[in-house]
Scaffold this motif. Structure first.
Motif, PDB file in Angstrom:
ATOM      1  N   VAL A  25       6.174  -3.506  -5.784  1.00  0.00           N
ATOM      2  CA  VAL A  25       7.231  -4.062  -6.624  1.00  0.00           C
ATOM      3  C   VAL A  25       8.034  -2.957  -7.294  1.00  0.00           C
ATOM      4  N   ILE A  26       7.349  -1.952  -7.833  1.00  0.00           N
ATOM      5  CA  ILE A  26       8.033  -0.861  -8.533  1.00  0.00           C
ATOM      6  C   ILE A  26       8.905  -0.052  -7.574  1.00  0.00           C
ATOM      7  N   GLU A  27       8.363   0.238  -6.391  1.00  0.00           N
ATOM      8  CA  GLU A  27       9.057   1.142  -5.472  1.00  0.00           C
ATOM      9  C   GLU A  27      10.090   0.436  -4.593  1.00  0.00           C
ATOM     10  N   GLN A  28       9.848  -0.855  -4.275  1.00  0.00           N
ATOM     11  CA  GLN A  28      10.720  -1.532  -3.320  1.00  0.00           C
ATOM     12  C   GLN A  28      11.376  -2.789  -3.875  1.00  0.00           C
ATOM     13  N   GLY A  29      10.890  -3.280  -5.019  1.00  0.00           N
ATOM     14  CA  GLY A  29      11.438  -4.499  -5.600  1.00  0.00           C
ATOM     15  C   GLY A  29      10.599  -5.716  -5.258  1.00  0.00           C
ATOM     16  N   PRO A  30      10.657  -6.754  -6.085  1.00  0.00           N
ATOM     17  CA  PRO A  30       9.813  -7.938  -5.879  1.00  0.00           C
ATOM     18  C   PRO A  30      10.109  -8.689  -4.587  1.00  0.00           C
ATOM     19  N   ASP A  31      11.320  -8.585  -4.070  1.00  0.00           N
ATOM     20  CA  ASP A  31      11.653  -9.295  -2.842  1.00  0.00           C
ATOM     21  C   ASP A  31      10.912  -8.743  -1.628  1.00  0.00           C
ATOM     22  N   ARG A  32      10.416  -7.530  -1.727  1.00  0.00           N
ATOM     23  CA  ARG A  32       9.690  -6.920  -0.613  1.00  0.00           C
ATOM     24  C   ARG A  32       8.200  -7.190  -0.671  1.00  0.00           C
ATOM     25  N   LEU A  33       7.754  -7.889  -1.698  1.00  0.00           N
ATOM     26  CA  LEU A  33       6.332  -8.187  -1.828  1.00  0.00           C
ATOM     27  C   LEU A  33       5.960  -9.309  -0.865  1.00  0.00           C
ATOM     28  N   SER A  34       5.011  -9.057   0.006  1.00  0.00           N
ATOM     29  CA  SER A  34       4.558 -10.045   0.976  1.00  0.00           C
ATOM     30  C   SER A  34       3.119  -9.729   1.364  1.00  0.00           C
ATOM     31  N   ALA A  35       2.475 -10.691   2.027  1.00  0.00           N
ATOM     32  CA  ALA A  35       1.110 -10.458   2.480  1.00  0.00           C
ATOM     33  C   ALA A  35       1.064  -9.308   3.474  1.00  0.00           C
ATOM     34  N   ASP A  36       2.063  -9.233   4.342  1.00  0.00           N
ATOM     35  CA  ASP A  36       2.099  -8.144   5.313  1.00  0.00           C
ATOM     36  C   ASP A  36       2.244  -6.791   4.628  1.00  0.00           C
ATOM     37  N   ALA A  37       3.127  -6.711   3.631  1.00  0.00           N
ATOM     38  CA  ALA A  37       3.317  -5.448   2.915  1.00  0.00           C
ATOM     39  C   ALA A  37       2.040  -5.036   2.194  1.00  0.00           C
ATOM     40  N   LEU A  38       1.382  -5.996   1.576  1.00  0.00           N
ATOM     41  CA  LEU A  38       0.148  -5.680   0.866  1.00  0.00           C
ATOM     42  C   LEU A  38      -0.961  -5.266   1.817  1.00  0.00           C
ATOM     43  N   ALA A  39      -1.063  -5.940   2.941  1.00  0.00           N
ATOM     44  CA  ALA A  39      -2.079  -5.576   3.924  1.00  0.00           C
ATOM     45  C   ALA A  39      -1.868  -4.148   4.413  1.00  0.00           C
ATOM     46  N   ALA A  40      -0.605  -3.775   4.606  1.00  0.00           N
ATOM     47  CA  ALA A  40      -0.306  -2.423   5.065  1.00  0.00           C
ATOM     48  C   ALA A  40      -0.635  -1.380   4.010  1.00  0.00           C
ATOM     49  N   VAL A  41      -0.364  -1.698   2.752  1.00  0.00           N
ATOM     50  CA  VAL A  41      -0.576  -0.734   1.673  1.00  0.00           C
ATOM     51  C   VAL A  41      -2.040  -0.614   1.281  1.00  0.00           C
ATOM     52  N   THR A  42      -2.741  -1.743   1.270  1.00  0.00           N
ATOM     53  CA  THR A  42      -4.103  -1.765   0.722  1.00  0.00           C
ATOM     54  C   THR A  42      -5.207  -1.831   1.768  1.00  0.00           C
ATOM     55  N   GLY A  43      -4.864  -2.231   2.990  1.00  0.00           N
ATOM     56  CA  GLY A  43      -5.895  -2.414   4.004  1.00  0.00           C
ATOM     57  C   GLY A  43      -6.671  -3.706   3.855  1.00  0.00           C
ATOM     58  N   VAL A  44      -6.234  -4.578   2.947  1.00  0.00           N
ATOM     59  CA  VAL A  44      -6.883  -5.872   2.721  1.00  0.00           C
ATOM     60  C   VAL A  44      -6.243  -6.906   3.647  1.00  0.00           C
ATOM     61  N   SER A  45      -7.040  -7.771   4.231  1.00  0.00           N
ATOM     62  CA  SER A  45      -6.507  -8.748   5.168  1.00  0.00           C
ATOM     63  C   SER A  45      -5.628  -9.774   4.466  1.00  0.00           C
ATOM     64  N   ARG A  46      -4.697 -10.347   5.225  1.00  0.00           N
ATOM     65  CA  ARG A  46      -3.857 -11.397   4.674  1.00  0.00           C
ATOM     66  C   ARG A  46      -4.700 -12.592   4.231  1.00  0.00           C
ATOM     67  N   ALA A  47      -5.756 -12.884   4.966  1.00  0.00           N
ATOM     68  CA  ALA A  47      -6.613 -14.012   4.595  1.00  0.00           C
ATOM     69  C   ALA A  47      -7.222 -13.813   3.212  1.00  0.00           C
ATOM     70  N   ALA A  48      -7.666 -12.584   2.938  1.00  0.00           N
ATOM     71  CA  ALA A  48      -8.254 -12.298   1.628  1.00  0.00           C
ATOM     72  C   ALA A  48      -7.212 -12.421   0.521  1.00  0.00           C
ATOM     73  N   ILE A  49      -5.976 -12.041   0.831  1.00  0.00           N
ATOM     74  CA  ILE A  49      -4.899 -12.164  -0.151  1.00  0.00           C
ATOM     75  C   ILE A  49      -4.618 -13.628  -0.439  1.00  0.00           C
ATOM     76  N   TYR A  50      -4.519 -14.446   0.610  1.00  0.00           N
ATOM     77  CA  TYR A  50      -4.237 -15.868   0.432  1.00  0.00           C
ATOM     78  C   TYR A  50      -5.338 -16.578  -0.349  1.00  0.00           C
ATOM     79  N   ARG A  51      -6.570 -16.114  -0.211  1.00  0.00           N
ATOM     80  CA  ARG A  51      -7.662 -16.743  -0.960  1.00  0.00           C
ATOM     81  C   ARG A  51      -7.486 -16.573  -2.456  1.00  0.00           C
ATOM     82  N   ARG A  52      -6.792 -15.519  -2.845  1.00  0.00           N
ATOM     83  CA  ARG A  52      -6.681 -15.202  -4.266  1.00  0.00           C
ATOM     84  C   ARG A  52      -5.393 -15.711  -4.909  1.00  0.00           C
TER      85      ARG A  52
END
Length: 201
Positions: A35-62
């Motif tokens: 969010v800080i570096e790219q803006g809130p519009d770039r926040l997505s499960a795919d972006a988070l998975a790429a940055v953190t190595g956490v699966s999209r499924a784990a993100i959706y659970r939370r």
């Protein structure tokens, strides 16, 4: 991040399954970076998975959607410092305004980035209230109560105005992102803008 278009697959939500605290913290930290570096519009499960190595499924659970995730990130921010006990109301307020002597820190940059988006998101507004409004209310109550305990009178209207002025200063800081100022300027803000309303009758 849209569960309606991206299915979590077989590793979907499991009722009653507790969060993994370390994994959750990693996702939240990664989301804050995005969010800080790219803006809130770039926040997505795919972006988070790429940055953190956490699966999209784990993100959706939370988090069911981006708004919920953003709200939790903001709620965890601590942009308002603890108000010091300096022995005087003036000193306490100068200490509270210490952030003005430096550039925006990481939590403040996040708040500044999502502030405009909160107009359209009740969850995000609630997160900003938890991160900024309520801590400032508590700081005003603490500072004024200490001042009263030292034998000074504070009109009820003065207490209210002090809170409103401080909140306005905080929002203005995030909107304008001013350069760091000096201790002298901070002291002038307290002397000319804040203390007079506390002393009014």
């Amino acid at each position: 991040m849209n569960p309606s278009t991206e299915s979590p697959g077989s590793d979907g939500p499991r009722l009653g399954r507790p969060r993994d605290g370390a994994l959750t913290d990693r996702v939240l930290s990664g989301a804050q970076d995005v969010v800080i570096e790219q803006g809130p519009d770039r926040l997505s499960a795919d972006a988070l998975a790429a940055v953190t190595g956490v699966s999209r499924a784990a993100i959706y659970r939370r988090w069911p959607d981006t708004a919920a995730l953003l709200a939790e990130i903001v709620t965890r921010c601590r942009p308002v410092p603890a108000i010091p006990d300096t022995g005087s109301l003036r000193g306490d307020l100068v200490g509270l305004l210490e952030p003005w002597t430096r550039a925006l820190d990481r939590d403040e940059r996040l708040v500044a980035t999502v502030l405009g988006r909160a107009r359209h998101s009740p969850a995000l507004r609630a997160g900003l209230e938890a991160a900024v409004v309520h801590p400032l209310d508590a700081a005003v109550a603490t500072a004024v109560d200490r001042h009263v305990a030292r034998g000074h009178e504070v009109p009820a209207a003065g207490r209210v105005l002090l809170g409103r002025l401080l909140l306005a200063l905080w929002w203005e800081r995030y909107v304008s992102e001013p350069a760091a100022t000096t201790d002298t300027v901070v002291a002038e803000m307290v002397d000319r803008a804040l203390l007079p309303v506390v002393r009014s009758t």
